[in-house]
Motif scaffolding. Structure first.
Motif, short mmCIF file in Angstrom:
data_model
loop_
_atom_site.label_atom_id
_atom_site.label_comp_id
_atom_site.label_asym_id
_atom_site.label_seq_id
_atom_site.Cartn_x
_atom_site.Cartn_y
_atom_site.Cartn_z
N THR A 316 0.94 -1.06 0.11
CA THR A 316 -0.04 0.06 0.01
C THR A 316 0.96 1.20 0.13
OG1 THR A 316 -1.52 -1.28 1.39
CG2 THR A 316 -1.93 1.05 1.13
N GLY A 317 1.97 1.16 0.83
CA GLY A 317 2.82 2.36 0.76
C GLY A 317 3.54 2.55 -0.54
N ARG A 318 3.63 1.60 -1.51
CA ARG A 318 4.22 1.72 -2.82
C ARG A 318 2.98 2.36 -3.63
NH1 ARG A 318 7.17 -3.13 -1.50
NH2 ARG A 318 5.75 -4.62 -2.94
N PRO A 376 2.93 1.22 -9.63
CA PRO A 376 3.58 1.20 -8.00
C PRO A 376 4.84 0.49 -7.87
CG PRO A 376 1.19 0.55 -8.15
CD PRO A 376 1.84 0.79 -9.48
N ASP A 377 5.09 -0.55 -8.69
CA ASP A 377 6.35 -1.26 -8.67
C ASP A 377 7.58 -0.79 -8.86
OD1 ASP A 377 4.95 -3.57 -7.90
OD2 ASP A 377 4.65 -4.44 -9.97
N ARG A 378 7.54 0.66 -9.38
CA ARG A 378 8.65 1.56 -9.44
C ARG A 378 9.55 1.50 -8.12
NH1 ARG A 378 8.30 5.19 -13.99
NH2 ARG A 378 6.06 5.29 -14.25
N PRO A 381 11.92 -2.60 -3.58
CA PRO A 381 13.25 -2.26 -3.04
C PRO A 381 14.40 -2.47 -4.09
CG PRO A 381 12.06 -3.64 -1.52
CD PRO A 381 11.36 -3.49 -2.57
N GLU A 382 14.19 -3.33 -5.03
CA GLU A 382 14.98 -3.64 -6.24
C GLU A 382 14.93 -2.27 -7.01
OE1 GLU A 382 12.59 -6.00 -6.02
OE2 GLU A 382 13.48 -6.45 -4.26
#
Ligand code: HEM
Length: 454
Positions: A316-318, A376-378, A381-382
């Motif tokens: 959710t934070g992402r 959101p996957d930007r 962590p990777e």
């Protein structure tokens, strides 16, 4: 080959450009008023520092992340100021967000403890309760204006975080009623072409002045009641009352009053707007919504909200982070040069207005590939390592960075998860709502159909 914004400039080789277009007398006023987001985003590609003209006054837009960073990390030279600040003083006086460099350090030290994580730790319960109270009024298949409802939720949360006691319950309702009128009125006064417009008697002026007066009297009454009770209620107002300057002095009642106004105005619209954008984007991207729902279900199953916070909501934070990239509420941040200086090789005499736009920066294709895409996957962590330094600044940077950043992330993530655990909101129109850049990058009505989750 032109240098991109991910590359630092070789010493002395910043590019300073003149913004294209511009009319005699008006300068760049028209595109700034008509389509500021598109106009400023286009300027990002013109140079590292871009000179504009507003009705004969030159002003500069810092475009390269490194120049923005220089400006924000030197608050003595690039001080608080710019065309809007006189108007916000009407509301917030010389509070933290409004005060000049000379007062800032002292104020920030004093207010900071009220924003410590331990104090914020008690807020998730309030955030969940107020969000659930709002969603309990929704009906299956009904239509709501999600933007208006998010404003109602965050105004109630903001008022309760500030004033947690039972005696304050009626005051919370009053704040929730008066605050939107005051915020709208202040914005109108900020952008009015001439001050006189708002001196003429009108229903708008009467409504604004009476809501402002009601809010002022209420805040003074609450401060007096809290002082008389002499108890730490663990809320933000208690934090401000307990605060001491380094010399042991406490805040005067007027100073507390101004900080309270600053808190109320800075905290409610920003998070409401972020929530509304998140709901629009999730409603149009079921693949991301499903992932958020899974996390929300696990979060809501945790026993009791106390002790559970945004740390339990990484996905959710992402989503929230990506929303703040696409629609950073504080899209336009100004400074005024206090003593003659230079930026990017350009001399800037004292009094020059310099600004940056987080919206324009966050939409730059050199900094964020496919910048218009909601992804959101930007922020995994990777992949987060690929984001160039200084490119993502929804909360600003330097010593004037948003003091409520952790709180804002917590509020937005928890409220979003609370909604997503029970409801799917579907936009009624195929056409997405467009951003309306005012004091914040907001939106008009966001009509959605409320569908309970199976
Ligand atoms: C998504 C939500 C929010 C966003 C995007 C946001 C953004 C910002 C930005 C960009 C600044 C820096 C402005 C500048 O450099 O001139 C700022 C400052 C500030 N914000 Fe926020 N904000 C948010 C939520 C909040 C909340 C929840 C609070 C209060 C709890 C808050 C209180 C403040 C204050 C007091 C300042 C002034 C700090 C200083 O000058 O030391 N903000 N905010």
């Amino acid at each position: 080959m032109p240098r991109t914004q991910t590359q630092p400039a070789p010493p002395g080789q910043w590019s300073v450009a003149q913004a294209p277009g511009g009319l005699p007398l008006l300068g760049h006023l028209l595109p700034m008023r008509r389509r500021p987001l598109e106009f400023l985003t286009s300027l990002q590609y013109e140079g590292d520092l871009v000179r504009l003209n507003m009705k004969g006054q030159p002003l500069y837009m810092a475009c390269h992340p490194e120049l923005i960073d220089q400006m924000l990390k030197d608050p003595r030279t690039f001080d608080r100021g710019g065309p809007f600040y006189e108007k916000t003083q009407l509301l917030m006086g010389n509070s933290l967000g409004n005060c000049p460099y000379a007062d800032h350090r002292r104020q920030r030290r004093l207010v900071q403890p009220s924003f410590r994580r331990e104090r914020i730790a008690s807020y998730p319960a309030v955030i969940r309760e107020e969000t659930e109270a709002e969603t309990a009024t929704w009906h299956p298949g009904g239509t709501i204006d999600a933007n208006a409802r998010m404003h109602a939720i965050t105004a109630r949360i903001g008022a309760r975080v500030l004033l947690s006691t039972d005696m304050a319950r009626d005051h919370v309702d009053q704040i929730v009623r008066c605050l939107p009128i005051v915020l709208k009125g202040i914005y109108r006064r900020m952008v009015a072409p001439i001050d006189l417009v708002h001196r003429i008697p009108s229903p708008e002026r009467r409504g604004f002045e009476s809501a402002l007066e009601e809010l002022r009297v209420l805040i003074d009454t609450v401060i007096r009641d809290y002082r008389e009770a002499g108890v730490d209620h663990g809320d933000l107002l208690s934090g401000l009352l307990a605060a001491r300057y380094e010399d042991g002095d406490r805040l005067a009642d007027q100073e507390i009053h101004d900080q309270v106004m600053n808190f109320l105005t800075a905290s409610t619209e920003t998070t409401a707007t972020a929530l509304a954008w998140a709901l629009q984007l999730l409603g149009r991207h079921p693949e991301y919504e499903r992932r958020l729902q899974e996390e929300a279900d696990a979060f809501m199953a945790l026993d009791g909200p106390a002790g559970h916070g945004p740390g339990d909501l990484p996905y959710t934070g992402r989503v929230v982070t990506e929303v703040l990239r696409l629609y950073p509420p504080g899209w336009f941040v100004t400074r005024v040069v206090s003593t003659d200086t230079e930026l990017g090789g350009q001399s800037l005499p004292a009094g020059t207005v310099v600004f940056y736009s987080s919206y324009a920066l966050h939409h730059h294709r050199d900094l964020f590939p496919d910048p218009e895409r909601f992804d959101p996957d930007r922020w995994t962590p990777e992949r987060v390592k690929e984001v160039p330094k200084g490119a993502m600044i929804p909360f600003g940077s330097g010593s004037r960075k948003c003091i409520g950043d952790d709180y804002a992330m917590a509020e937005t993530s928890i409220a979003l998860a609370t909604i997503a655990s029970r409801w799917q909101l579907r936009p009624t129109s195929v056409t997405p709502v467009r951003p309306t850049p005012r004091a914040l990058v907001g939106m008009g009505a966001l009509p959605v159909v409320t569908q309970p989750r199976g």
